[in-house]
Motif scaffolding. Structure first.
Motif, PDB file in Angstrom:
ATOM      1  N   ALA A 243     172.595   2.381 -34.706  1.00 22.51           N
ATOM      2  CA  ALA A 243     172.887   3.804 -34.880  1.00 22.51           C
ATOM      3  C   ALA A 243     172.008   4.659 -33.980  1.00 22.51           C
TER       4      ALA A 243
ATOM      5  N   ILE B   7     186.724   7.896 -36.534  1.00 20.11           N
ATOM      6  CA  ILE B   7     186.216   9.231 -36.831  1.00 20.11           C
ATOM      7  C   ILE B   7     186.385  10.112 -35.604  1.00 20.11           C
TER       8      ILE B   7
ATOM      9  N   ASP C  13     182.475   1.139 -41.516  1.00 18.92           N
ATOM     10  CA  ASP C  13     181.975   2.297 -42.256  1.00 18.92           C
ATOM     11  C   ASP C  13     180.720   1.888 -43.028  1.00 18.92           C
TER      12      ASP C  13
ATOM     13  N   GLY D  78     177.510   3.255 -41.874  1.00 19.73           N
ATOM     14  CA  GLY D  78     176.469   4.152 -41.407  1.00 19.73           C
ATOM     15  C   GLY D  78     176.181   4.038 -39.927  1.00 19.73           C
TER      16      GLY D  78
ATOM     17  N   SER E  58     177.180   7.122 -38.040  1.00 19.26           N
ATOM     18  CA  SER E  58     176.916   8.404 -38.687  1.00 19.26           C
ATOM     19  C   SER E  58     176.020   9.328 -37.881  1.00 19.26           C
ATOM     20  N   TRP E  59     174.984   8.810 -37.229  1.00 18.47           N
ATOM     21  CA  TRP E  59     174.104   9.699 -36.473  1.00 18.47           C
ATOM     22  C   TRP E  59     174.778  10.159 -35.184  1.00 18.47           C
TER      23      TRP E  59
ATOM     24  N   HIS F 158     177.206  13.209 -35.313  1.00 22.93           N
ATOM     25  CA  HIS F 158     176.572  14.517 -35.436  1.00 22.93           C
ATOM     26  C   HIS F 158     175.880  14.927 -34.134  1.00 22.93           C
TER      27      HIS F 158
ATOM     28  N   GLY G   7     179.734  17.097 -35.913  1.00 25.95           N
ATOM     29  CA  GLY G   7     180.031  16.286 -37.069  1.00 25.95           C
ATOM     30  C   GLY G   7     181.495  15.897 -37.107  1.00 25.95           C
TER      31      GLY G   7
ATOM     32  N   GLU H 210     183.609  13.322 -46.923  1.00 27.74           N
ATOM     33  CA  GLU H 210     182.491  12.956 -47.790  1.00 27.74           C
ATOM     34  C   GLU H 210     182.563  11.493 -48.235  1.00 27.74           C
TER      35      GLU H 210
ATOM     36  N   LEU I  64     182.777   9.045 -46.103  1.00 28.64           N
ATOM     37  CA  LEU I  64     182.151   8.237 -45.069  1.00 28.64           C
ATOM     38  C   LEU I  64     180.717   7.873 -45.452  1.00 28.64           C
TER      39      LEU I  64
ATOM     40  N   MET J  84     177.000   7.468 -44.723  1.00 27.37           N
ATOM     41  CA  MET J  84     176.050   8.096 -43.813  1.00 27.37           C
ATOM     42  C   MET J  84     174.662   7.519 -44.033  1.00 27.37           C
TER      43      MET J  84
END
Length: 282
Positions: free
Chosen positions: A52, A84, A95, A97, A100-101, A104, A109, A159, A161, A163
């Motif tokens: 990540a 995503i 999925d 994480g 996730s970074w 963003h 996001g 929400e 997903l 993270m």
């Protein structure tokens, strides 16, 4: 190619086997001429946080594309595969994480997300242990080919997903606390603390910082680069991602300090009585 300029690829597959080549081949058969940029395939096995971090720090420098990332210790279980959209770019992978970074950092996001449930896009038979080849890469190649994102499967609420929690980073009156984000192949230690954090504390390059590593305290020069100190000496510097990092000129800081990813570090301006030592006190 739906406005995507490339397909990027990050994994923990290594380079000793044919895993990466198989995925390249799948993409090329579905979307001939696709430009594939390999970010890395040397993420430590199963290290989702390392993957990540590398993905988030690399994506801002890549062309708009479909980004496939696979560090997937839960492959073959009930964990979802997802796509995503962040607005002009799409991330495809497990999925867990891993994405996730980056979603963003590369945009504002997630804009929309889908679970990969359209089996018509997958290779058959699907291996229980190689979703990178049989699910993620074919879906990504179809997207580069112009497939509408909504065709990949079931829409998800954002929400839903998974993270990763953000790295520890707390700025206090006279210090900043962070954690070890990554250790690179040279043994350099990247912290979650940024160079901007040190500036807020009045710490400038050319000075000295006081590191608190648990019960240990160490005064270290804060300089521009490795060569700003003599060979074998420890140095703090701002790395290419804007993070504070620790290195030993011509040496291995991680080995010397014994700081694994996740270890907590506090940085403060060094009192005038502290001279930079670059070595651990006895």
């Amino acid at each position: 190619m739906a406005g995507y300029q490339c397909l990027t690829f990050l994994t923990d597959y290594g380079l000793e086997d044919g895993f990466v080549a198989s995925c390249h081949g799948v993409a090329a058969r579905i979307c001939p001429g696709v430009r594939i940029i390999d970010i890395t395939h040397l993420v430590p096995p199963g290290d989702v946080r390392r993957g990540a971090t590398v993905l988030a720090q690399t994506v801002p420098y890549l062309p708009p594309g479909v980004h496939v990332a696979v560090v997937d210790p839960g492959v073959g279980t009930t964990r979802r595969g997802v796509a995503i959209d962040i607005g002009g770019q799409v991330f495809v992978g497990p999925d867990n994480g891993l994405l996730s970074w980056a979603v963003h950092v590369a945009g504002n996001g997630p804009v929309r997300a889908y679970e990969l449930t359209n089996t018509e896009l997958w290779l058959e038979p699907v291996s229980a242990t190689f979703h990178g080849r049989d699910i993620f890469m074919p879906v990504a190649a179809h997207l580069v080919n112009g497939l509408d994102l909504a065709a990949v499967g079931r829409a998800l609420q954002l929400e839903e997903l998974v993270m990763l929690p953000p790295p520890v980073r707390r700025i206090r009156e006279n210090s900043v606390e962070g954690e070890v984000l990554t250790v690179d192949r040279f043994g350099n230690i990247q912290l979650s603390v940024t160079a901007a954090d040190l500036e807020r504390l009045g710490i400038r390059k050319g000075g000295v910082v006081l590191l608190s590593l648990g019960r240990r305290k160490l005064s270290v020069p804060y300089q521009w680069t490795f060569g700003s100190v003599a060979p074998g000496e420890l140095v703090a510097y701002a790395d290419s991602a804007g993070c504070v990092a620790l290195a030993v000129n011509a040496g291995d800081a991680a080995q010397r300090l014994g700081l694994p990813p996740g270890a907590h570090v506090r940085i403060a301006p060094a009192p005038d009585s502290f001279a930079p030592t670059g070595v651990l006190p006895r």
